[in-house]
Design a protein around this motif. Sequence first.
Motif, PDB file in Angstrom:
ATOM      1  N   SER A  40      52.476  73.277 -11.425  1.00  0.00           N
ATOM      2  CA  SER A  40      53.450  73.226 -10.440  1.00  0.00           C
ATOM      3  C   SER A  40      54.140  71.565 -10.570  1.00  0.00           C
ATOM      4  O   SER A  40      53.502  70.777 -10.956  1.00  0.00           O
ATOM      5  CB  SER A  40      52.954  73.338  -9.069  1.00  0.00           C
ATOM      6  OG  SER A  40      51.806  72.409  -8.738  1.00  0.00           O
ATOM      7  N   PRO A  41      55.122  71.443  -9.765  1.00  0.00           N
ATOM      8  CA  PRO A  41      55.773  70.014  -9.566  1.00  0.00           C
ATOM      9  C   PRO A  41      54.619  69.088  -9.029  1.00  0.00           C
ATOM     10  O   PRO A  41      54.932  67.928  -9.472  1.00  0.00           O
ATOM     11  CB  PRO A  41      56.806  70.305  -8.804  1.00  0.00           C
ATOM     12  CG  PRO A  41      57.186  71.739  -8.879  1.00  0.00           C
ATOM     13  CD  PRO A  41      56.010  72.405  -9.143  1.00  0.00           C
ATOM     14  N   GLU A  42      53.811  69.483  -8.203  1.00  0.00           N
ATOM     15  CA  GLU A  42      52.819  68.628  -7.644  1.00  0.00           C
ATOM     16  C   GLU A  42      51.883  68.297  -8.537  1.00  0.00           C
ATOM     17  O   GLU A  42      51.255  67.040  -8.366  1.00  0.00           O
ATOM     18  CB  GLU A  42      52.195  69.369  -6.335  1.00  0.00           C
ATOM     19  CG  GLU A  42      53.132  69.730  -5.067  1.00  0.00           C
ATOM     20  CD  GLU A  42      53.868  70.800  -5.298  1.00  0.00           C
ATOM     21  OE1 GLU A  42      55.022  71.077  -4.531  1.00  0.00           O
ATOM     22  OE2 GLU A  42      53.795  71.527  -6.081  1.00  0.00           O
ATOM     23  N   ALA A  43      51.565  69.134  -9.278  1.00  0.00           N
ATOM     24  CA  ALA A  43      50.652  68.761 -10.659  1.00  0.00           C
ATOM     25  C   ALA A  43      51.202  67.624 -11.238  1.00  0.00           C
ATOM     26  O   ALA A  43      50.416  66.744 -11.903  1.00  0.00           O
ATOM     27  CB  ALA A  43      50.262  70.102 -11.271  1.00  0.00           C
ATOM     28  N   ARG A  44      52.506  67.840 -11.783  1.00  0.00           N
ATOM     29  CA  ARG A  44      53.143  66.788 -12.602  1.00  0.00           C
ATOM     30  C   ARG A  44      53.031  65.412 -11.731  1.00  0.00           C
ATOM     31  O   ARG A  44      52.866  64.451 -12.480  1.00  0.00           O
ATOM     32  CB  ARG A  44      54.522  67.347 -12.679  1.00  0.00           C
ATOM     33  CG  ARG A  44      55.439  66.272 -13.319  1.00  0.00           C
ATOM     34  CD  ARG A  44      54.908  65.668 -14.746  1.00  0.00           C
ATOM     35  NE  ARG A  44      54.558  66.581 -15.921  1.00  0.00           N
ATOM     36  CZ  ARG A  44      54.044  66.198 -16.903  1.00  0.00           C
ATOM     37  NH1 ARG A  44      53.757  64.864 -17.062  1.00  0.00           N
ATOM     38  NH2 ARG A  44      54.008  67.099 -17.862  1.00  0.00           N
ATOM     39  N   GLU A  45      53.284  65.621 -10.364  1.00  0.00           N
ATOM     40  CA  GLU A  45      53.193  64.269  -9.508  1.00  0.00           C
ATOM     41  C   GLU A  45      51.874  63.751  -9.859  1.00  0.00           C
ATOM     42  O   GLU A  45      51.495  62.389  -9.745  1.00  0.00           O
ATOM     43  CB  GLU A  45      53.599  64.772  -8.026  1.00  0.00           C
ATOM     44  CG  GLU A  45      53.828  63.705  -7.341  1.00  0.00           C
ATOM     45  CD  GLU A  45      54.078  63.891  -6.084  1.00  0.00           C
ATOM     46  OE1 GLU A  45      54.607  62.840  -5.255  1.00  0.00           O
ATOM     47  OE2 GLU A  45      54.034  64.922  -5.526  1.00  0.00           O
TER      48      GLU A  45
END
Length: 230
Positions: free
Chosen positions: A119-124
């Motif tokens: 997810s984008p949160e994991a990339r964050e």
Amino acid sequence: YVALAMICLERGNDDLGIEIVDVGLHHRPDSSILHLHRGVLLAAKGETNEAEKAFETARALAPDSPMPYTALGIIWMQTGKPEKAVEVLRDATRRYRDDHVISYTFSLALIRSGIDPMSPEAREAVNALRASIDANDAFAPSRSELGRLLLKRNEIEEGIRQLEKAVALDSESTAALYNLAQAYRRKGDSARARELFDRLTPLRGKPPSDELEGVRQMMLRAVTEGASKR
């Protein structure tokens, strides 16, 4: 008082540490660092509500210090409120871009909130861990957590590189050793994986994940790492 409280925290004598801090606060009730230490000692005793109050007081007294933000983030994770930790720490990482502990704690809060590895949160979270490493490339937990997250994202080679560096920095990190062994197993290098699992045997009493590290260790890290910048 701060030095004595730190000794008590390191030795697990929380009650004596609180007594010492309370004496200090009698003389210096406006001391943010004493309120912070009081919160750490209370958190180590499992008195999370009182610890949160102490950290909030520390933040109010020293709004420009990153340490209370880290401590609050950790206590919120411990009490099952990772989303609140994410909200506060996301802002704190923007304010304290060179603080590796803030970035590391923010990444843990994201992970604890149950994000999908792709997810984008994991990339964050990946970016936060990289920022932590950029701020302090000798901070092994950030490399260990980054390696573990990269493995979940199927970035095996980069995950292995980060975990190898984590083990080089902290040869007794059960998290790094365990995840590196798993990574080698996935890669097909059974011999190397077996060697690492053998190294874990005498360390069985320690948890296999930095994310599951006890509150005392995380708080002590937050205070000592932050105090080094004072």
